[in-house]
Design a protein around this motif. Structure first.
Motif, PDB file in Angstrom:
ATOM      1  N   LEU A 144      -9.595   6.800   2.103  1.00  0.00           N
ATOM      2  CA  LEU A 144      -9.311   7.695   3.216  1.00  0.00           C
ATOM      3  C   LEU A 144      -8.113   7.147   3.990  1.00  0.00           C
ATOM      4  N   VAL A 145      -7.105   8.007   4.255  1.00  0.00           N
ATOM      5  CA  VAL A 145      -5.865   7.527   4.862  1.00  0.00           C
ATOM      6  C   VAL A 145      -5.663   8.117   6.261  1.00  0.00           C
ATOM      7  N   PRO A 146      -4.953   7.406   7.120  1.00  0.00           N
ATOM      8  CA  PRO A 146      -4.758   7.847   8.506  1.00  0.00           C
ATOM      9  C   PRO A 146      -3.599   8.823   8.660  1.00  0.00           C
TER      10      PRO A 146
ATOM     11  N   GLU B   9      -3.928  -7.651   1.589  1.00  0.00           N
ATOM     12  CA  GLU B   9      -2.975  -7.503   2.695  1.00  0.00           C
ATOM     13  C   GLU B   9      -3.683  -7.171   4.012  1.00  0.00           C
ATOM     14  N   GLY B  10      -5.019  -7.029   3.950  1.00  0.00           N
ATOM     15  CA  GLY B  10      -5.774  -6.708   5.149  1.00  0.00           C
ATOM     16  C   GLY B  10      -5.603  -5.278   5.605  1.00  0.00           C
ATOM     17  N   LEU B  11      -5.298  -4.363   4.661  1.00  0.00           N
ATOM     18  CA  LEU B  11      -5.031  -2.970   5.014  1.00  0.00           C
ATOM     19  C   LEU B  11      -6.227  -2.051   4.781  1.00  0.00           C
ATOM     20  N   ILE B  12      -7.353  -2.601   4.307  1.00  0.00           N
ATOM     21  CA  ILE B  12      -8.530  -1.800   3.971  1.00  0.00           C
ATOM     22  C   ILE B  12      -9.684  -2.130   4.915  1.00  0.00           C
ATOM     23  N   VAL B  13     -10.389  -1.076   5.361  1.00  0.00           N
ATOM     24  CA  VAL B  13     -11.631  -1.257   6.105  1.00  0.00           C
ATOM     25  C   VAL B  13     -12.734  -0.457   5.417  1.00  0.00           C
ATOM     26  N   SER B  14     -13.987  -0.864   5.604  1.00  0.00           N
ATOM     27  CA  SER B  14     -15.123  -0.171   5.002  1.00  0.00           C
ATOM     28  C   SER B  14     -15.856   0.645   6.056  1.00  0.00           C
ATOM     29  N   LEU B  15     -16.309   1.862   5.643  1.00  0.00           N
ATOM     30  CA  LEU B  15     -16.999   2.766   6.554  1.00  0.00           C
ATOM     31  C   LEU B  15     -18.323   3.224   5.946  1.00  0.00           C
ATOM     32  N   TYR B  16     -19.169   3.779   6.764  1.00  0.00           N
ATOM     33  CA  TYR B  16     -20.404   4.436   6.351  1.00  0.00           C
ATOM     34  C   TYR B  16     -21.197   3.600   5.338  1.00  0.00           C
ATOM     35  N   ASN B  17     -21.846   2.603   5.853  1.00  0.00           N
ATOM     36  CA  ASN B  17     -22.663   1.700   5.020  1.00  0.00           C
ATOM     37  C   ASN B  17     -21.853   1.049   3.906  1.00  0.00           C
TER      38      ASN B  17
ATOM     39  N   TYR C 183     -13.937   3.506   1.594  1.00  0.00           N
ATOM     40  CA  TYR C 183     -12.778   2.694   1.969  1.00  0.00           C
ATOM     41  C   TYR C 183     -11.819   3.540   2.802  1.00  0.00           C
ATOM     42  N   ALA C 184     -11.239   2.908   3.805  1.00  0.00           N
ATOM     43  CA  ALA C 184     -10.224   3.584   4.619  1.00  0.00           C
ATOM     44  C   ALA C 184      -9.026   2.665   4.793  1.00  0.00           C
ATOM     45  N   LEU C 185      -7.854   3.281   4.942  1.00  0.00           N
ATOM     46  CA  LEU C 185      -6.597   2.547   5.078  1.00  0.00           C
ATOM     47  C   LEU C 185      -6.233   2.414   6.560  1.00  0.00           C
ATOM     48  N   LYS C 186      -5.754   1.267   6.932  1.00  0.00           N
ATOM     49  CA  LYS C 186      -5.291   1.081   8.308  1.00  0.00           C
ATOM     50  C   LYS C 186      -3.979   1.832   8.527  1.00  0.00           C
ATOM     51  N   ASP C 187      -3.662   2.092   9.790  1.00  0.00           N
ATOM     52  CA  ASP C 187      -2.471   2.871  10.138  1.00  0.00           C
ATOM     53  C   ASP C 187      -1.214   2.333   9.504  1.00  0.00           C
ATOM     54  N   SER C 188      -1.095   1.016   9.446  1.00  0.00           N
ATOM     55  CA  SER C 188       0.149   0.415   8.960  1.00  0.00           C
ATOM     56  C   SER C 188       0.332   0.555   7.451  1.00  0.00           C
ATOM     57  N   GLY C 189      -0.680   1.089   6.759  1.00  0.00           N
ATOM     58  CA  GLY C 189      -0.575   1.210   5.300  1.00  0.00           C
ATOM     59  C   GLY C 189      -0.130   2.570   4.819  1.00  0.00           C
ATOM     60  N   TYR C 190       0.183   3.494   5.773  1.00  0.00           N
ATOM     61  CA  TYR C 190       0.546   4.847   5.351  1.00  0.00           C
ATOM     62  C   TYR C 190       1.836   5.279   6.032  1.00  0.00           C
ATOM     63  N   HIS C 191       2.757   5.812   5.227  1.00  0.00           N
ATOM     64  CA  HIS C 191       4.075   6.214   5.708  1.00  0.00           C
ATOM     65  C   HIS C 191       4.131   7.735   5.768  1.00  0.00           C
ATOM     66  N   ASP C 192       4.606   8.304   6.873  1.00  0.00           N
ATOM     67  CA  ASP C 192       4.617   9.759   7.053  1.00  0.00           C
ATOM     68  C   ASP C 192       5.556  10.473   6.085  1.00  0.00           C
TER      69      ASP C 192
ATOM     70  N   GLY D 188       3.897   8.285   2.023  1.00  0.00           N
ATOM     71  CA  GLY D 188       2.498   8.096   1.725  1.00  0.00           C
ATOM     72  C   GLY D 188       2.094   6.642   1.734  1.00  0.00           C
ATOM     73  N   LEU D 189       1.267   6.272   0.761  1.00  0.00           N
ATOM     74  CA  LEU D 189       0.705   4.928   0.699  1.00  0.00           C
ATOM     75  C   LEU D 189       1.783   3.871   0.507  1.00  0.00           C
ATOM     76  N   GLU D 190       1.690   2.781   1.285  1.00  0.00           N
ATOM     77  CA  GLU D 190       2.604   1.660   1.109  1.00  0.00           C
ATOM     78  C   GLU D 190       1.901   0.376   1.502  1.00  0.00           C
ATOM     79  N   MET D 191       2.471  -0.726   1.057  1.00  0.00           N
ATOM     80  CA  MET D 191       1.828  -2.014   1.279  1.00  0.00           C
ATOM     81  C   MET D 191       2.079  -2.594   2.655  1.00  0.00           C
ATOM     82  N   LYS D 192       3.264  -2.421   3.197  1.00  0.00           N
ATOM     83  CA  LYS D 192       3.613  -3.026   4.480  1.00  0.00           C
ATOM     84  C   LYS D 192       3.718  -1.956   5.553  1.00  0.00           C
ATOM     85  N   GLY D 193       3.443  -2.345   6.761  1.00  0.00           N
ATOM     86  CA  GLY D 193       3.476  -1.392   7.855  1.00  0.00           C
ATOM     87  C   GLY D 193       4.828  -1.222   8.492  1.00  0.00           C
ATOM     88  N   GLU D 194       5.811  -1.930   8.019  1.00  0.00           N
ATOM     89  CA  GLU D 194       7.130  -1.860   8.656  1.00  0.00           C
ATOM     90  C   GLU D 194       8.034  -0.836   7.980  1.00  0.00           C
TER      91      GLU D 194
END
Length: 813
Positions: A727-729, A775-783, A787-796, A799-805
């Protein structure tokens, strides 16, 4: 003796009650393919092993949570062992003995496997068959007590005898039908194999499905106190829905544009589908050209045929989730019913759970949501090719449960050319069984029909069963583009693709560029977006579906504006099921089926006299890990473009037929068709493989059944490199991540969240998931099930990328 105890009120279901109820349900399920008695017998004996005081004590302690030690008891072997000891001929001498043994092997294996998944009749290492190992076990605990208790109930012994005799007759009838079928479709060449052993294996899996669904259904109904009608007919719904379809058809016929040649042709093909629905069930081809309205035409056939021939359900099998959701929504709208259409594809919570389900699957909300997907007991279902093949060949019991509901159905395979080449023998065999023994009507729906009757283990169909009459003339009438090859040996760089696009844009307002890899798409996009005066868009599967939808909607709006110069650079995701039209398409060399799909995005609605499609070779595409695309390129170039008469009309049925004939033959030689850990094709594990027969020691008994389902299932994957949804932000995805991070007990709310989450998820390979986690970009939800991606892992933009910069060098491709 106790089979189940309800936790809510400690009510008991006896073993006899459970056996009789499961037998009754299994009989209903089994009769659709002519196996009513075999399924009923399996149901009547499957839990006979619970007829022991020790098992009743185990249930009592487990439900009441007494704290007493729980003794796990093998209750799934006894019924199979009883059948074996009573009826099996160790030295069969007559045809009757052999037929009897075949019945006992099939039913016995179904019974002893009903908690684990089907086992092996032969072993890769030549060791003892799982069947003999289980039924010949001399130290089976409580076996004598089980038999004594079971036979003490009046009528049980006589019922087993009656069902056994009926089962032998069913097997004789099946064998006669099978022999006649194979005689009607003799092998046309040494490469085209048909085997009775495969049909025996699939018949056993069908009976297994009947037992699994009956057992799980009865257990659930007892636990929930459910006494509702299980066999609600869908005939009134099909009739009502067909009426809605015909209302829409009449509206189209009265439309101002109805007299246009292209619309008249669409109407004519739709009417051909309607007429065909009156005929008996067959395996049909529906080769409607791109833009010809195949979704509505196939629905018209399916609803009318289901109504006239009393089919139980309609199932659409599609290659991609995007097509699934789009077509399901279109069908809901046209039949004016949102509740009777079930979508089943990979969920954010992956439904490939273990047989010992984790806690979140036991929650009431999840159980209700999962039920319809587990057994497909729904009037109209949209699912994927992955889910279809998993029903027959995936590990365990959950997905097998729905197999019997694929019989007596109308099954439409949309874009059937997308069936995975490696698994065509398994696909063909499943379809053969469903039609020739399960009574299902099959529609192979695509503009580019593959040569499925000319492969190893071919599709057994009459080659004349094409619904569209005068197909070459129809294809010619739908022609809206001209195709020109500019393929060069060296290939074009991103800069050269950019230069050529600029040349085309001098007298055009829109160009679509389709390349084979995300890296090549990104390189071309970066070149083009730097040029002023143009609106340039990027599309790839690194973006979540909603992100792609938003981009496509923006593109459509731009295409309608005057004096707008629009360029879109995309992977092949745009080729199927996307209603969009460009003045020009540039397609990197691929299989002819992909080129035809790309051409369907050019001048789609006849806005121009003729659109232009160019075939090029992109230099920076690395295809070593994409062998099917690489082979498609090779066949298109060597076997189609090199032939002058075909190259001049690449979308003709003759060109498509030639392409698939060569592609399928070369695929068998050039693409590794066997599993990486086996040296035989998976289909051979259902056949009487000489390789494995030869390693069985002479002093080991041999079964008539030869399937190795346990080995097949342990190696089977529709997609060799399975993916995980993250799941992506993006957009509402941010809110969904927050919502799913809470404890949710409201079923409707959870269902709504998970459905929405499909649109805000990206599928990643295992190594990518691990990289994101490191890279610390994944969090776990609902038991910890999502899997969900942190804000810094998605580019408008990408799309999906490794670095938040926004570091493009770190994009995942």
């Amino acid at each position: 003796m106790i089979a189940h105890m309800r936790k809510s009120d400690l009510k008991i279901q006896t073993v006899q009650e459970h056996l009789e109820s499961v037998a009754s349900l299994a009989k209903e399920y089994g009769k659709k393919a002519g196996f009513a008695a075999m399924a009923e017998l399996a149901g009547f004996l499957h839990d006979a092993g619970k007829n022991a005081k020790a098992f009743s004590t185990y249930i009592d302690n487990a439900v009441k949570e007494t704290g007493e030690p729980l003794e796990r008891i093998d209750h799934s072997t006894a019924g199979a062992k009883y059948l074996y000891e009573r009826y099996y001929a160790e030295s069969p001498k007559t045809q009757a003995d052999m037929m009897s043994n075949l019945v006992i092997e099939m039913i016995g294996m179904v019974i002893l496997s009903h908690h684990s998944g089907l086992q092996n009749f032969m072993q890769p290492d030549g060791s003892q068959s799982d069947f003999f190992r289980r039924v010949c076990r001399e130290d089976l605990p409580y076996y004598e007590e089980v038999c004594t208790e079971f036979l003490s109930i009046r009528g049980n012994e006589e019922r087993v005898e009656e069902l056994y005799q009926a089962s032998v007759k069913e097997m004789q009838s099946f064998s006669t039908h099978l022999r006649q079928l194979l005689q009607n479709y003799p092998n046309r060449s040494k490469d085209e194999k048909t085997s009775p052993f495969i049909f025996n294996s699939l018949a056993m899996k069908y009976i297994f499905s009947c037992l699994i669904d009956a057992d799980r259904t009865d257990s659930r109904r007892f636990d929930e106190g459910d006494t509702s009608d299980l066999h609600e007919s869908n005939q009134d719904f099909f009739e009502e829905s067909y009426g809605h379809v015909m209302e829409q058809v009449r509206k189209w016929e009265s439309d101002l544009d109805a007299s246009k040649p292209i619309n008249k042709l669409r109407t004519e093909m739709s009417e051909q589908c309607d007429k065909t629905a009156e005929f008996p069930s067959f395996i049909y081809q529906l080769s409607i050209p791109t833009g010809g309205g195949k979704t509505y035409a196939s629905l018209r056939y399916a609803l009318k045929h289901a109504k006239l021939k009393e089919k139980d359900r309609i199932i659409y099998v599609v290659p991609f989730t995007t097509i699934l959701e789009q077509n399901a929504d279109a069908v809901r709208e046209i039949i004016n019913n949102k509740n009777k259409v079930l979508e089943h594809h990979a969920n954010v919570i992956d439904d490939v759970a273990s047989e010992d389900e984790p806690d979140y699957y036991r929650q009431e909300a999840q159980k209700k949501m999962q039920l319809a997907r587990d057994n497909w007991d729904h009037p109209i279902i949209f699912t994927t090719m992955v889910q279809f093949l998993d029903t027959f060949y995936a590990k365990g019991t959950r997905k097998a449960r729905r197999l019997h509901n694929l019989t007596n159905a109308v099954i439409v395979f949309d874009e059937v050319q997308s069936a995975p080449i490696k698994h065509l023998p398994l696909f063909n065999s499943a379809v053969n069984f469903l039609h020739h023994f399960g009574g299902s009507s099959i529609i192979l729906c695509t503009a580019t029909q593959p040569s499925l009757t000319k492969t190893a283990y071919p599709l057994l169909m009459d080659g004349s069963k094409e619904i569209v009459k005068e197909l070459p003339d129809v294809v010619k009438a739908f022609e809206r583009v001209s195709i020109e090859s500019k393929v060069e040996n060296e290939g074009w760089t991103a800069e050269q693709i950019c230069d050529f696009t600029m040349e085309e844009m001098e007298d055009k307002e829109s160009v679509l560029i389709i390349l084979n890899t995300k890296k090549a798409v990104l390189n071309a996009y970066q070149q083009l977006k730097e040029i002023p005066g143009y609106t340039v868009y990027h599309l790839s599967t690194s973006m979540c579906p909603q992100h792609r939808k938003d981009i496509l909607e923006e593109v459509r709006k731009k295409l309608k504006l005057p004096n707008e110069k629009v360029i879109c650079v995309s992977t092949q995701l745009i080729e199927a099921g996307v209603d969009i039209s460009f003045e020009c398409v540039i397609r990197s060399l691929a299989g002819l089926d992909s080129i035809a799909q790309a051409a369907g995005r050019c001048n789609r609605h006849g806005e121009h006299e003729k659109g232009k499609v160019y075939i090029i070779r992109a230099k920076d595409e690395e295809l070593s890990r994409l062998p099917e695309i690489e082979l498609g390129q090779k066949v298109t170039e060597e076997d189609v473009l090199s032939r002058g008469e075909l190259a001049e009309d690449l979308l003709s049925p003759a060109a498509i037929q030639t392409y698939f004939d060569f592609y399928l033959k070369k695929a068998e030689r050039e693409i590794k068709m066997t599993d990486k850990n086996l040296d035989v094709g998976l289909i051979e594990l259902l056949d009487r493989s000489r390789k494995y027969l030869d390693v069985i020691p002479r002093d080991h008994p041999k079964t008539f059944m030869s399937s190795m389902y346990k080995t097949l299932e342990s190696h089977f994957e529709v997609i060799e490199a399975p993916t995980t949804a993250i799941l992506v932000p993006y957009g509402e995805g941010k809110e969904l991540i927050n919502n799913l991070n809470e404890d949710i007990r409201d079923y409707d709310k959870l269902n709504d969240y998970l459905k929405k989450a499909q649109q805000y998820s990206v599928n990643v390979y295992r190594h990518t998931l691990q990289a994101l986690a490191s890279e610390g970009l994944i969090v776990s939800l609902y038991n910890d099930s999502i899997y969900a991606l942190k804000d810094s892992g998605y580019h408008d933009e990408y799309g999906l990328e490794m670095k938040g910069e926004g570091g493009l060098s770190q994009l995942l491709f």
